[in-house]
Design a protein around this motif. Sequence first.
Motif, PDB file in Angstrom:
ATOM      1  N   GLN A  15       0.852  -1.191   0.000  1.00 24.33           N
ATOM      2  CA  GLN A  15       0.000   0.000   0.000  1.00 24.33           C
ATOM      3  C   GLN A  15       0.887   1.239   0.000  1.00 24.33           C
ATOM      4  O   GLN A  15       2.070   1.174   0.341  1.00 24.33           O
ATOM      5  CB  GLN A  15      -0.904   0.010   1.235  1.00 24.33           C
ATOM      6  CG  GLN A  15      -1.905  -1.129   1.298  1.00 24.33           C
ATOM      7  CD  GLN A  15      -2.721  -1.074   2.581  1.00 24.33           C
ATOM      8  OE1 GLN A  15      -2.210  -0.747   3.652  1.00 24.33           O
ATOM      9  NE2 GLN A  15      -4.004  -1.384   2.473  1.00 24.33           N
ATOM     10  N   SER A  17       1.247   4.826   1.817  1.00 17.89           N
ATOM     11  CA  SER A  17       0.763   5.569   2.985  1.00 17.89           C
ATOM     12  C   SER A  17       1.762   6.649   3.351  1.00 17.89           C
ATOM     13  O   SER A  17       2.932   6.360   3.603  1.00 17.89           O
ATOM     14  CB  SER A  17       0.565   4.627   4.176  1.00 17.89           C
ATOM     15  OG  SER A  17       0.163   5.355   5.315  1.00 17.89           O
ATOM     16  N   GLY A  69       3.687  -2.440   4.069  1.00 17.51           N
ATOM     17  CA  GLY A  69       3.109  -3.780   3.967  1.00 17.51           C
ATOM     18  C   GLY A  69       4.150  -4.855   4.205  1.00 17.51           C
ATOM     19  O   GLY A  69       5.337  -4.588   4.396  1.00 17.51           O
TER      20      GLY A  69
END
Length: 558
Positions: A15, A17, A69
């Motif tokens: 992901q 972020s 992740g």
Amino acid sequence: MAMTSALLQFKQSFQISEEYFSFLCDGASFPKTESWNESRDCCSWDGVTCDLLNGHVIRLDLSCSQLVGNFHPNSSLFQLHHLQTLNLAYNWFYPSSIPHNIGQLRNLRHLNLSNASFDRKIPTEISYLSNLVSLDLSNGFGLQLDERTFETMLHNFTNLEVLSLFYVNISSPIPVNISSSLRYLDLSYTNLRGVLTESFFLLPNLETLKLGNNDLLKGVFPKIHQSNTLLMELDISYTGISGELPDSIGTFSSLNILSLYGCQFSGSIPDSIGNLTQITELWFSSNRFTGHIPSTISKLKHLTSLDLSDNSFSASALLQFKQSFKVKSEYSSCYTSFPKTKSWNESRDCCTWDGVTCDMLNGKIPTEISYLSNLVSLHLSNGYGLELDERTFETMLQNFSNLEVLSLFHVNISSPIPVNISSSLRYLDLSYTNLRGVLIESFFLPSNSLETLKLSDNDLLKGVFPKIHQSNTLLMELDISSTGISGELPHSIGTFSSLNISNLQELRSIYLYHNNFIGPFPASILNLTHLEFLDMSTNSLSGPLPSKEPSWICHTTH
């Protein structure tokens, strides 16, 4: 197509972020993989570099890419067999381990997994990467490297030039045989143990050696018999290395930075220190150095930072005295007699021994220290027996035009309080220095960069607190406690009303206790909205406290 597919599969396993990275990468992080798609050749993607001849992906730089992740043990990344450079620094892969398959990337020359939040044991397979020129696993707070893998790495990496294992838990003996190609070695905070030997200083290409914060490193500083070292930075701070600093330290003619603070060095600082003519930073604080500060230090024309604070006399003379006598209680006529010298031993600082009071440092600070005109920081604090004559003090302040930090806490200056100080000064500590005179407005003028001003425990400082007419000072801490300053606190202490955000309203701490202040509590102090600590105890202030309770009232001593 296989490379494109492998990269896209790698992208999809994480992901994006931003929240983990706002304080990292100097604000320069951005999601490089976000733009990856099949409409463009993967060789044009952010962070990807290909060989111009055959199109193989040879370099992947995804540092500061906001990847978050688990790192899959069989990640598609390991299909990129031609990779020569892999940089995944400053991402968040916790709690993943570094995969065993890392050993498949046999063509890697540069591997950077620093600050990537990998956890647990570093796989043995990393030692298969025998072509590595640089390896950075630093700030691997949860990473562990077993002794055997560490030894195998050092044996196999014959081309290695850069190795950074800062904060990796190795818990291993300090290596003896390391690659002669090494230029940079950082083994700080690794729980290394053993004895520092001469072999490190015989490496022909080593420029930086960092072994700090390994308290199980013991022994003495080795005497070096060969001086043709290229070493430019040496850090063995906060280790258990002790004994005298040998004269041969002066043969390290290329040194720029020497960090020895927090060790157990004793004896005199050798005069040969003046031979380090390229030195810019000397950090010798928190040892047990004795004797005078060598005047040869004036030869160090490039010196910008000097810290000699927190040193003390050695115990040798007292131990010699102790050994001259026997202890026998029957000869004592004192009801309260006890063998004070019995507890004297080298395991404790002699200044803590029964019956002993110390002058922690001694002698006059040489005039030559004022020749170091490039200094940016100077620490001589806790120099209880050090004396700085008035003329040298004035010359220092005049010559040190770039000085930002000056700490002379507990140095005996016995001088008038300075009027003209460098506008570059950010931190000034002249506490316990026997300063005399009157505190004037010049310390608070907007032309100054002062953030911290400490003048406490100088009872010959007199006069009243100056009225300030201009407010855009950067001052965040002010300590004039236990001085002879008296009179009323002026309303201007809290009315620094300039619209400049960096005004005195930024003040975090004010220490005014144990003076002779009189009159009412100045209500204008309520304007200091960032104040965290205020101590005005032991004065003669009168009248009621302000009716409006400030947010920091719980920290206030009345």
